[in-house]
Design an enzyme around this catalytic site. Structure first.
Site, PDB file in Angstrom:
ATOM      1  N   ASN A 118       0.853  -1.193   0.000  1.00 41.44           N
ATOM      2  CA  ASN A 118       0.000   0.000   0.000  1.00 41.44           C
ATOM      3  C   ASN A 118       0.895   1.253   0.000  1.00 41.44           C
ATOM      4  O   ASN A 118       1.735   1.415   0.893  1.00 41.44           O
ATOM      5  CB  ASN A 118      -0.881  -0.043   1.260  1.00 41.44           C
ATOM      6  N   HIS A 150       0.912   6.180   1.986  1.00 45.35           N
ATOM      7  CA  HIS A 150       1.657   7.131   2.820  1.00 45.35           C
ATOM      8  C   HIS A 150       2.826   7.795   2.103  1.00 45.35           C
ATOM      9  O   HIS A 150       3.418   8.737   2.626  1.00 45.35           O
ATOM     10  CB  HIS A 150       2.045   6.475   4.148  1.00 45.35           C
ATOM     11  N   HIS A 155      -5.746   3.461  -1.336  1.00 43.82           N
ATOM     12  CA  HIS A 155      -7.065   3.760  -0.764  1.00 43.82           C
ATOM     13  C   HIS A 155      -7.422   5.175  -1.206  1.00 43.82           C
ATOM     14  O   HIS A 155      -6.814   6.143  -0.740  1.00 43.82           O
ATOM     15  CB  HIS A 155      -6.995   3.662   0.763  1.00 43.82           C
ATOM     16  N   ARG A 190      -9.574   7.883  -0.668  1.00 40.73           N
ATOM     17  CA  ARG A 190     -10.554   8.292   0.348  1.00 40.73           C
ATOM     18  C   ARG A 190     -11.463   9.379  -0.193  1.00 40.73           C
ATOM     19  O   ARG A 190     -11.071  10.179  -1.046  1.00 40.73           O
ATOM     20  CB  ARG A 190      -9.826   8.815   1.592  1.00 40.73           C
ATOM     21  N   ARG A 237      -7.333  12.699   1.308  1.00 41.97           N
ATOM     22  CA  ARG A 237      -6.261  13.208   2.181  1.00 41.97           C
ATOM     23  C   ARG A 237      -4.874  12.734   1.750  1.00 41.97           C
ATOM     24  O   ARG A 237      -3.880  13.345   2.091  1.00 41.97           O
ATOM     25  CB  ARG A 237      -6.523  12.847   3.638  1.00 41.97           C
ATOM     26  N   GLU A 292      -8.792   0.192  -2.632  1.00 40.55           N
ATOM     27  CA  GLU A 292      -9.611   0.229  -1.408  1.00 40.55           C
ATOM     28  C   GLU A 292     -10.542   1.421  -1.524  1.00 40.55           C
ATOM     29  O   GLU A 292     -10.107   2.522  -1.873  1.00 40.55           O
ATOM     30  CB  GLU A 292      -8.725   0.451  -0.181  1.00 40.55           C
ATOM     31  N   THR A 321      -8.233   3.707   8.709  1.00 39.17           N
ATOM     32  CA  THR A 321      -9.430   2.859   8.773  1.00 39.17           C
ATOM     33  C   THR A 321      -9.461   2.163  10.135  1.00 39.17           C
ATOM     34  O   THR A 321      -8.548   1.421  10.468  1.00 39.17           O
ATOM     35  CB  THR A 321      -9.387   1.795   7.651  1.00 39.17           C
ATOM     36  N   GLU A 330     -10.881  -9.461   3.613  1.00 41.29           N
ATOM     37  CA  GLU A 330      -9.588  -9.080   4.175  1.00 41.29           C
ATOM     38  C   GLU A 330      -9.788  -8.981   5.678  1.00 41.29           C
ATOM     39  O   GLU A 330     -10.555  -8.145   6.172  1.00 41.29           O
ATOM     40  CB  GLU A 330      -9.091  -7.742   3.621  1.00 41.29           C
ATOM     41  N   HIS A 383      -3.674  -4.511   7.942  1.00 42.27           N
ATOM     42  CA  HIS A 383      -3.819  -3.327   8.786  1.00 42.27           C
ATOM     43  C   HIS A 383      -2.911  -3.433  10.005  1.00 42.27           C
ATOM     44  O   HIS A 383      -3.073  -4.315  10.829  1.00 42.27           O
ATOM     45  CB  HIS A 383      -5.259  -3.047   9.241  1.00 42.27           C
TER      46      HIS A 383
END
Ligand code: PXP
Length: 239
Positions: A7, A10, A43, A45, A49, A70, A101, A151, A191
């Protein structure tokens, strides 16, 4: 042998913190793929963000490993998924004020909108996974809804402050994996996983893929993306 989906949200967080054009999530996704990652996750969102719409399209059009989107269950996200056509969509809950999340999608109440999104995407040929807490009843609901995959949310296990809490949370994951496996669901997990917690999954061969972001990007800031991905891949391939 389980796969690793990296992922890159970030990388975008770092960029958005300054409102500049670097670092580029696409570059991180390419390096992760070259290092051997089996999939790339973003993801998108509702509040944008970190990952932006343009990141989704650039990564989708460039990276050749499995592309996983996601997203929350909203008409806007459904339309984007239908256009971008990820290899897998993972449905997640989303709250504007959360840091990340916080829990799995709650399937215990009215699931009409989830059901509709799962059907629409899967009818168009996009398999759907549901991000879910490690609770057998929730997993049975995901199966009833017709999702291809689940998941399992590993956050409570990873965040447990002591070994007793960790062991109890891991027992819940183990039981949920058994239920999902018996139902024939594809089982992913993610996660909060890091280079230590991932080792707990040794021998859990039912897991298809781990979805990991923050710990890899954090290590990448110090040692580089290539090494951070390879370090995680080595651990996962040894499980
Ligand atoms: N899986 C899902 C469904 C997530 O929402 C996230 C966080 O975006 C992850 C996996 C990755 O979590 P982490 O960044 O803590 O590795």
């Amino acid at each position: 042998m389980a796969g690793l989906a990296v992922n890159v949200d970030h990388i975008a967080t770092l960029r958005q913190a300054r409102g500049v054009t670097y670092p580029e999530p696409l570059a991180a996704a390419v390096i992760a793929e070259l290092a051997g990652a089996d999939g790339t996750v973003v993801h998108l969102r509702e509040d944008r963000r970190h990952i932006q719409d343009s990141d989704v399209r650039k990564i989708r059009n460039t990276v050749k490993n499995r592309f996983i989107l996601e997203m929350a269950v909203t008409p806007e996200m459904e339309a984007i998924a239908l256009e971008v056509r990820p290899d897998l969509v993972t449905l997640v809950p989303e709250k504007r004020e959360e840091v990340t999340t916080e829990g799995g999608l709650d399937l215990s109440g009215n699931v009409d909108s989830v059901l509709k999104t799962v059907q629409t995407l899967q009818d168009s040929g996009i398999p759907v996974s549901i991000f879910i807490d490690p609770e057998p009843d929730q997993i049975r609901r995901a199966h009833e809804i017709g999702a291809t995959a689940v998941e399992i949310h590993t956050g409570a296990f990873c965040d447990a402050p002591d070994i007793t809490g960790k062991k109890a949370a891991f027992v819940r994951i183990r039981k949920s994996v058994d239920v999902a496996y018996d139902l024939g669901l594809i089982i992913n997990a993610g996660h909060g996983l890091c280079y230590n917690t991932v080792k707990w999954f040794a021998g859990m061969n039912e897991i298809n893929e781990f979805s990991i972001g923050h710990s890899i990007v954090s290590r990448a800031a110090l040692v580089g993306m290539d090494r951070a991905v390879r370090d995680m891949l080595r651990l996962i391939k040894e499980l």
